[in-house]
Design a protein around this motif. Structure first.
Motif, PDB file in Angstrom:
ATOM      1  N   ALA A 108       5.676   2.735  -3.765  1.00 47.15           N
ATOM      2  CA  ALA A 108       5.766   1.241  -3.321  1.00 47.15           C
ATOM      3  C   ALA A 108       4.894   1.347  -2.032  1.00 47.15           C
ATOM      4  O   ALA A 108       4.326   0.048  -1.802  1.00 47.15           O
ATOM      5  CB  ALA A 108       7.130   1.045  -3.216  1.00 47.15           C
ATOM      6  N   GLU A 109       4.970   2.367  -1.151  1.00 49.99           N
ATOM      7  CA  GLU A 109       4.355   2.279   0.001  1.00 49.99           C
ATOM      8  C   GLU A 109       2.792   2.063  -0.154  1.00 49.99           C
ATOM      9  O   GLU A 109       2.213   1.349   0.480  1.00 49.99           O
ATOM     10  CB  GLU A 109       4.835   3.547   0.938  1.00 49.99           C
ATOM     11  N   THR A 110       2.232   2.799  -0.964  1.00 50.46           N
ATOM     12  CA  THR A 110       0.883   2.711  -1.078  1.00 50.46           C
ATOM     13  C   THR A 110       0.435   1.471  -1.595  1.00 50.46           C
ATOM     14  O   THR A 110      -0.698   0.818  -1.412  1.00 50.46           O
ATOM     15  CB  THR A 110       0.398   3.924  -2.272  1.00 50.46           C
ATOM     16  N   ARG A 111       1.280   0.867  -2.636  1.00 48.54           N
ATOM     17  CA  ARG A 111       1.134  -0.390  -3.561  1.00 48.54           C
ATOM     18  C   ARG A 111       1.003  -1.306  -2.102  1.00 48.54           C
ATOM     19  O   ARG A 111       0.113  -2.385  -2.268  1.00 48.54           O
ATOM     20  CB  ARG A 111       1.990  -0.697  -4.528  1.00 48.54           C
ATOM     21  N   GLU A 112       2.110  -1.339  -1.359  1.00 51.48           N
ATOM     22  CA  GLU A 112       1.998  -2.450  -0.096  1.00 51.48           C
ATOM     23  C   GLU A 112       0.734  -2.493   0.783  1.00 51.48           C
ATOM     24  O   GLU A 112       0.261  -3.326   1.155  1.00 51.48           O
ATOM     25  CB  GLU A 112       3.572  -2.231   0.572  1.00 51.48           C
ATOM     26  N   LYS A 113       0.401  -1.037   0.984  1.00 46.45           N
ATOM     27  CA  LYS A 113      -0.912  -0.914   1.820  1.00 46.45           C
ATOM     28  C   LYS A 113      -2.014  -1.494   1.089  1.00 46.45           C
ATOM     29  O   LYS A 113      -2.992  -2.078   1.796  1.00 46.45           O
ATOM     30  CB  LYS A 113      -1.117   0.535   2.199  1.00 46.45           C
ATOM     31  N   GLU A 114      -2.188  -1.244   0.001  1.00 45.48           N
ATOM     32  CA  GLU A 114      -3.290  -1.630  -0.810  1.00 45.48           C
ATOM     33  C   GLU A 114      -3.393  -3.167  -1.021  1.00 45.48           C
ATOM     34  O   GLU A 114      -4.520  -3.794  -0.774  1.00 45.48           O
ATOM     35  CB  GLU A 114      -3.456  -1.074  -2.342  1.00 45.48           C
ATOM     36  N   LEU A 115      -2.177  -3.721  -1.169  1.00 45.68           N
ATOM     37  CA  LEU A 115      -2.143  -5.210  -1.184  1.00 45.68           C
ATOM     38  C   LEU A 115      -2.531  -6.101   0.062  1.00 45.68           C
ATOM     39  O   LEU A 115      -3.166  -6.862  -0.028  1.00 45.68           O
ATOM     40  CB  LEU A 115      -0.396  -5.629  -1.530  1.00 45.68           C
ATOM     41  N   ALA A 116      -1.946  -5.229   1.022  1.00 49.48           N
ATOM     42  CA  ALA A 116      -2.391  -5.744   2.643  1.00 49.48           C
ATOM     43  C   ALA A 116      -3.816  -5.757   2.732  1.00 49.48           C
ATOM     44  O   ALA A 116      -4.467  -6.726   3.111  1.00 49.48           O
ATOM     45  CB  ALA A 116      -1.611  -4.873   3.572  1.00 49.48           C
TER      46      ALA A 116
END
Ligand SMILES: CC(=O)[C@@H](O)[C@H](O)COP(=O)(O)O
Ligand SMILES: NCC(=O)COP(=O)(O)O
Length: 244
Positions: free
Chosen positions: A166-174
């Motif tokens: 989830a952390e990586t996904r949030e970073k990539e979404l940002a």
């Protein structure tokens, strides 16, 4: 916020199934027309140099048969420019290609080959074709796309879609959100795609400047169970719900 976000359905992998045995089954035109009935605003096809799935004949038949519009994905080669100018699809999206890749691995390095991409972009624009550049969500590439004169970019969502935490996904979404905002501020039309599916699409569709998503593999995979029309209908509904 663009309330009427559009969906381009990539039907490459209908052709993958066909190529497994040759012949014309499943029929690419039937698939494209079913996607249109399900709400596709356009049909995307990637005519690869190695012709692993989509063939030039598919482009010819779809050009004669579709009600919406074609987005032709292509490498920045003279061969592909000539084919694009022969059939004159509404859109061409310039994508990187490596023969050994399973699927597109990264965005087009516009910054590293600006003169080449500018030349291809201008040749296609002169032929009345709208040009999109498939790039990673990086500010350097957005600036280069602007310098190349491309009116549209398609942000590569692969790292977001394939994120394992989830952390990586949030970073990539940002990163995608920032890139979309930056491109929109420069007057560039913003699209996105690659690897999106029914449980990852909504945060991308919800980005205020997002005008179109190109989605293929997830829809074609689901169409084996739900049918093409219903698979497109469900994806479009998720997008419209998120973009409200
Ligand atoms: C550029 C992109 O992400 C896809 O549209 C592309 O078509 C992927 O290639 P395959 O369809 O061959 O997987
Ligand atoms: N440019 C992205 C596209 O057309 C579809 O990519 P995918 O959903 O098949 O990964």
């Amino acid at each position: 916020m663009f309330t009427m976000i559009q969906l381009g359905v990539n039907i490459d992998h209908v052709a993958t199934v066909r190529q497994a045995r040759g012949g014309r089954n499943p029929d690419i035109v039937e698939a494209g027309q079913a996607a249109e009935r399900g709400g596709a605003d356009g049909i995307t096809i990637h005519l690869r140099e190695d012709r692993r799935h989509i063939q030039e004949e598919d482009l010819a038949r779809l050009t004669r048969s579709l009600r919406t519009r074609i987005n032709l994905e292509m490498a920045a080669t003279d061969e592909m420019c000539e084919i694009a100018l022969k059939y004159r699809p509404a859109d061409c999206c310039i994508v990187p290609e490596k023969r050994a890749e399973l699927t597109t691995e990264g965005g087009l390095n516009v910054a590293g080959q600006l003169e080449r991409i500018r030349d291809v972009t201008q040749r296609l624009l002169s032929g009345g074709i709208r040009v999109s550049l498939f790039i990673d969500p990086e500010l350097e590439q957005i600036s280069a796309a602007y310098a190349a004169g491309a009116p549209v970019i398609e942000l590569h969502t692969g790292r977001y879609a394939d994120a394992e935490t989830a952390e990586t996904r949030e970073k990539e979404l940002a990163a995608i959100q920032i890139a979309a905002h930056q491109a929109h501020a420069q007057g560039i039309i913003v699209h996105a795609g690659h690897g999106l599916d029914y449980h990852t699409v909504q945060p991308i569709a919800a980005i205020p400047s997002m005008q179109e998503l190109n989605i293929g593999h997830a829809i074609v995979a689901r169409s084996l169970m739900w049918g093409m029309e219903e698979s497109v209908r469900r994806m479009k509904a998720l997008m419209r719900e998120a973009a409200q």
